[in-house]
Design a protein around this motif. Sequence first.
Motif, PDB file in Angstrom:
ATOM      1  N   THR A   1      28.029  46.031  -8.262  1.00  0.00           N
ATOM      2  CA  THR A   1      27.145  44.953  -7.228  1.00  0.00           C
ATOM      3  C   THR A   1      26.676  43.742  -8.176  1.00  0.00           C
ATOM      4  O   THR A   1      26.882  42.630  -7.953  1.00  0.00           O
ATOM      5  CB  THR A   1      25.868  45.475  -6.293  1.00  0.00           C
ATOM      6  N   LEU A   2      26.307  44.410  -8.913  1.00  0.00           N
ATOM      7  CA  LEU A   2      25.774  43.290 -10.438  1.00  0.00           C
ATOM      8  C   LEU A   2      26.700  43.491 -11.773  1.00  0.00           C
ATOM      9  O   LEU A   2      26.200  42.753 -12.568  1.00  0.00           O
ATOM     10  CB  LEU A   2      23.960  43.934 -10.387  1.00  0.00           C
ATOM     11  N   SER A  10      20.907  48.667 -17.320  1.00  0.00           N
ATOM     12  CA  SER A  10      22.054  47.459 -18.355  1.00  0.00           C
ATOM     13  C   SER A  10      22.989  48.124 -18.775  1.00  0.00           C
ATOM     14  O   SER A  10      22.731  49.365 -18.938  1.00  0.00           O
ATOM     15  CB  SER A  10      21.093  46.507 -19.327  1.00  0.00           C
ATOM     16  N   ASN A  11      23.948  47.719 -18.300  1.00  0.00           N
ATOM     17  CA  ASN A  11      25.655  47.992 -18.878  1.00  0.00           C
ATOM     18  C   ASN A  11      25.262  48.457 -20.500  1.00  0.00           C
ATOM     19  O   ASN A  11      25.526  49.713 -21.202  1.00  0.00           O
ATOM     20  CB  ASN A  11      26.405  47.761 -18.725  1.00  0.00           C
ATOM     21  N   PRO A  39      17.983  49.532 -11.514  1.00  0.00           N
ATOM     22  CA  PRO A  39      18.650  48.740 -11.941  1.00  0.00           C
ATOM     23  C   PRO A  39      19.036  49.052 -13.639  1.00  0.00           C
ATOM     24  O   PRO A  39      18.130  49.073 -14.019  1.00  0.00           O
ATOM     25  CB  PRO A  39      18.903  47.099 -12.065  1.00  0.00           C
ATOM     26  N   ASP A  67      28.025  41.165 -12.278  1.00  0.00           N
ATOM     27  CA  ASP A  67      28.099  39.723 -12.996  1.00  0.00           C
ATOM     28  C   ASP A  67      26.757  39.520 -14.776  1.00  0.00           C
ATOM     29  O   ASP A  67      27.141  38.769 -14.632  1.00  0.00           O
ATOM     30  CB  ASP A  67      28.150  38.398 -12.390  1.00  0.00           C
ATOM     31  N   ARG A  68      26.325  40.873 -13.941  1.00  0.00           N
ATOM     32  CA  ARG A  68      24.866  41.023 -14.713  1.00  0.00           C
ATOM     33  C   ARG A  68      25.160  41.984 -16.092  1.00  0.00           C
ATOM     34  O   ARG A  68      23.994  42.473 -16.790  1.00  0.00           O
ATOM     35  CB  ARG A  68      23.974  40.682 -14.014  1.00  0.00           C
ATOM     36  N   ASN A  69      26.176  42.388 -15.416  1.00  0.00           N
ATOM     37  CA  ASN A  69      26.538  43.434 -16.651  1.00  0.00           C
ATOM     38  C   ASN A  69      25.545  44.225 -16.256  1.00  0.00           C
ATOM     39  O   ASN A  69      25.153  45.149 -17.076  1.00  0.00           O
ATOM     40  CB  ASN A  69      26.244  43.757 -18.228  1.00  0.00           C
ATOM     41  N   VAL A  70      24.712  45.247 -15.325  1.00  0.00           N
ATOM     42  CA  VAL A  70      24.143  45.821 -14.247  1.00  0.00           C
ATOM     43  C   VAL A  70      24.603  47.140 -13.328  1.00  0.00           C
ATOM     44  O   VAL A  70      25.175  46.285 -12.818  1.00  0.00           O
ATOM     45  CB  VAL A  70      22.957  45.433 -13.619  1.00  0.00           C
ATOM     46  N   THR A  71      24.018  48.614 -13.935  1.00  0.00           N
ATOM     47  CA  THR A  71      24.582  49.505 -12.909  1.00  0.00           C
ATOM     48  C   THR A  71      23.079  50.023 -11.999  1.00  0.00           C
ATOM     49  O   THR A  71      22.091  49.992 -12.940  1.00  0.00           O
ATOM     50  CB  THR A  71      25.270  50.004 -13.545  1.00  0.00           C
ATOM     51  N   ARG A  72      23.385  49.981 -10.649  1.00  0.00           N
ATOM     52  CA  ARG A  72      22.472  50.009  -9.814  1.00  0.00           C
ATOM     53  C   ARG A  72      22.790  51.531  -9.478  1.00  0.00           C
ATOM     54  O   ARG A  72      23.264  52.391  -9.119  1.00  0.00           O
ATOM     55  CB  ARG A  72      22.275  48.762  -8.739  1.00  0.00           C
TER      56      ARG A  72
END
Length: 283
Positions: free
Chosen positions: A227-228, A62-63, A60, A230-235
């Motif tokens: 998928t993530l 962080s954007n 994961p 809402d957490r400002n995350v790119t997997r």
Amino acid sequence: GVGLPETLRIVTGVVGNEVWPVSINDVEMEEVGEVVQLADQDLNFAQITPTPHRVGLKVPVSNMAIDNAAFDLMAFVQTKFTIALRKYLAKKVYSQAAFAGNHGPFSNLTPKGTITIGDGNEYASILAAVAEFSDKGFFEGDVTLVLDRVTEAQLKATPKIAGAAGGFVVENGLCAGYPYVVTHYLNTTLSGNALVATTDKSIGIGYFEWLAVQQHGTVRLVVDPVTLADRNVTRVILNSAFSITDLSTHINGGEPTSDVPAKYPTQAFALYTIAEPASSSGI
């Protein structure tokens, strides 16, 4: 330490399970009378199939880190994926660890003998080890030695013949005249789930044409920004499957062990433990 032998071929995109019909015996010429009937002789084959194991990796990111990094962070992450795959293959091919899934020919392999470094007979000992090992039967291709970096350094400074100007055991990219690869993964084993260095050092010998490394299906590298979200995350996710199959286990009259299920030991690979010369004392 992640380089693989030049003779080892990796096949990608394999669909289904390949079957290798490996010849496990030979026929013999008969000398008979002029009109005597020849005896029937059978050629037998072992049907060897691969066992694919799923291989994957997920990171994961962080954007905000992606947006604010002073370099191409996503390209950097994907480069790390490539390195991780190379490390995976190297440790599986070379390590002595008793892996439960994919494992190479040195995994949990009992050494055949000992080579002493420092007794003046290193060159002859390596030649004898290869000869003794390969003398048991024909192998297609060329033998390759496997060393760690320390052993390579020692043999680069070790004369072939003590007191003679005949060169060194390792020189011009060859070890005792044979091609070799260098990896720290050879002298590793498992402690729990962690790969750790063994207390003993070894030299590996192998005909890597007899090791089939296959990647099965499609390598799926997915960049998932949803998928993530809402957490400002790119997997970044990688999924694939690999198999490592020793094709030499049934040749040269290879017999199964008493294990249940029966295991066939490798015939194309061997380990030799490295020893130091016995110390002597005098007046």
